[in-house]
Design an enzyme around this catalytic site. Structure first.
Site, PDB file in Angstrom:
ATOM      1  N   ASP A   1       9.193   3.279   8.008  1.00 44.17           N
ATOM      2  CA  ASP A   1       9.753   2.756   6.770  1.00 44.17           C
ATOM      3  C   ASP A   1       8.571   2.376   5.865  1.00 44.17           C
ATOM      4  O   ASP A   1       7.451   2.161   6.349  1.00 44.17           O
ATOM      5  CB  ASP A   1      10.617   1.534   7.093  1.00 44.17           C
ATOM      6  CG  ASP A   1      11.025   0.766   5.855  1.00 44.17           C
ATOM      7  OD1 ASP A   1      11.597   1.381   4.943  1.00 44.17           O
ATOM      8  OD2 ASP A   1      10.758  -0.453   5.803  1.00 44.17           O
TER       9      ASP A   1
ATOM     10  N   GLY B   1      14.233   4.336   2.064  1.00 44.14           N
ATOM     11  CA  GLY B   1      15.328   4.322   1.113  1.00 44.14           C
ATOM     12  C   GLY B   1      14.894   4.789  -0.265  1.00 44.14           C
ATOM     13  O   GLY B   1      15.727   5.085  -1.116  1.00 44.14           O
TER      14      GLY B   1
ATOM     15  N   ASN C   1      18.688  -1.476   6.276  1.00 39.31           N
ATOM     16  CA  ASN C   1      18.805  -0.016   6.190  1.00 39.31           C
ATOM     17  C   ASN C   1      18.006   0.698   7.284  1.00 39.31           C
ATOM     18  O   ASN C   1      18.018   1.920   7.356  1.00 39.31           O
ATOM     19  CB  ASN C   1      18.397   0.493   4.803  1.00 39.31           C
ATOM     20  CG  ASN C   1      16.926   0.284   4.496  1.00 39.31           C
ATOM     21  OD1 ASN C   1      16.272  -0.579   5.068  1.00 39.31           O
ATOM     22  ND2 ASN C   1      16.402   1.073   3.579  1.00 39.31           N
TER      23      ASN C   1
ATOM     24  N   ASP D   1       8.539  -0.012   2.481  1.00 44.73           N
ATOM     25  CA  ASP D   1       8.451  -1.388   2.002  1.00 44.73           C
ATOM     26  C   ASP D   1       8.684  -2.391   3.123  1.00 44.73           C
ATOM     27  O   ASP D   1       9.678  -2.322   3.843  1.00 44.73           O
ATOM     28  CB  ASP D   1       9.471  -1.605   0.876  1.00 44.73           C
ATOM     29  CG  ASP D   1       9.193  -0.703  -0.311  1.00 44.73           C
ATOM     30  OD1 ASP D   1       8.243  -0.982  -1.047  1.00 44.73           O
ATOM     31  OD2 ASP D   1       9.913   0.310  -0.468  1.00 44.73           O
TER      32      ASP D   1
END
Length: 270
Positions: free
Chosen positions: A11, A46, A223, A13
């Site tokens: 991921d 995302g 997420n 952030d």
């Protein structure tokens, strides 16, 4: 564990990126070492591609990437790899825009891959979204939007987010998934039902022939939940939300403390 080839999913952030949105030198060196030893490093975010491409290039990746929480899976360097794009239906967007007139919101945005449509004029938000120089249009999404969008973003003040999410779950649960961005942006991100980072990660793992038990995934927010559950080694960052920490196989150090490097160095003997 360190003798096998692993797929390492990152991921961005709050995970790969420090709070100032840079990759810390130790983390970068460790990932470079992992690649040298034959492990496969990829991004699962995302973010749209336009605002993740700079990190893809910085790490000199040559792998597919998961964008929009799984709504877009593609290979930036190999056009023949395929583009797996599963957008929302325009009618769903129209229904949500109509419903939002009953809630306190600041704006609604639709993203069609790297094109951005804003329901209301919003200079501050447009400045944030301008990373990667997308085409920006403003106006009622019900009239302006002519394509099925990759994702829908609802920006509201923090106190109104729970009510909006309750509505989305109560009325639209059969056709959408929705996630909440971390602070400071109180944004609800909406994608097509059944999509999440794990869907994209599984596609990439199958492409490389990597068994589920040899997937290492790092994340910090809601997420990332499906991806962390799917990976044989789902790792929550020390700065991650509690629900993710409770789900993860292990919790590493924070994004500010080279948590990815710490875990990989001890686990893969880097």
């Amino acid at each position: 564990m360190n003798t096998k080839k692993h797929l390492i999913a990152l991921d961005l952030d709050g995970t790969l990126l420090a709070d100032n949105k840079t990759i810390l030198p130790q983390t970068k060196r460790t990932l470079e070492r992992a690649k040298e030893l034959g492990h496969i490093v990829m991004i699962a975010t995302g973010r749209p591609y336009r605002s993740s491409a700079m990190y893809y290039a910085e790490m000199e990746l040559t792998t597919p990437i998961v964008n929009f929480n799984g709504a877009l899976v593609h290979h930036p360097l190999e056009k023949n790899w395929g583009v797996y794009h599963e957008p929302l239906h325009k009618q769903t967007v129209d229904d949500i825009v109509e419903a939002m007139s009953n809630f306190r919101i600041n704006n609604i945005l639709a993203e069609v891959k790297d094109d951005v449509y804003l329901h209301f004029e919003d200079r501050k938000l447009m400045d944030v979204l301008s990373l990667g120089n997308p085409r920006l249009e403003t106006g009622d999404l019900r009239q302006r939007l002519h394509h099925n969008p990759t994702s829908l973003l609802i920006h509201a003040d923090e106190e109104h987010v729970p009510d909006i999410r309750s509505h989305l779950s109560d009325v639209h649960a059969e056709v959408i998934e929705h996630r909440r961005w971390g602070a400071p942006w109180h944004v609800i991100e909406v994608v097509k039902k059944g999509l999440n980072k794990a869907v994209g990660l599984e596609r990439v793992a199958n492409y490389y022939g990597i068994a589920q038990e040899n997937i290492i995934a790092f994340g910090d927010e809601d997420n990332d939940l499906e991806m962390i559950k799917f990976a044989g080694h789902g790792i929550a960052m020390g700065n991650g939300i509690q629900e993710l920490k409770d789900t993860a196989r292990e919790v590493t150090l924070s994004n500010e403390d080279n948590g990815i490097a710490y875990y990989l160095e001890k686990t893969l003997n880097l």
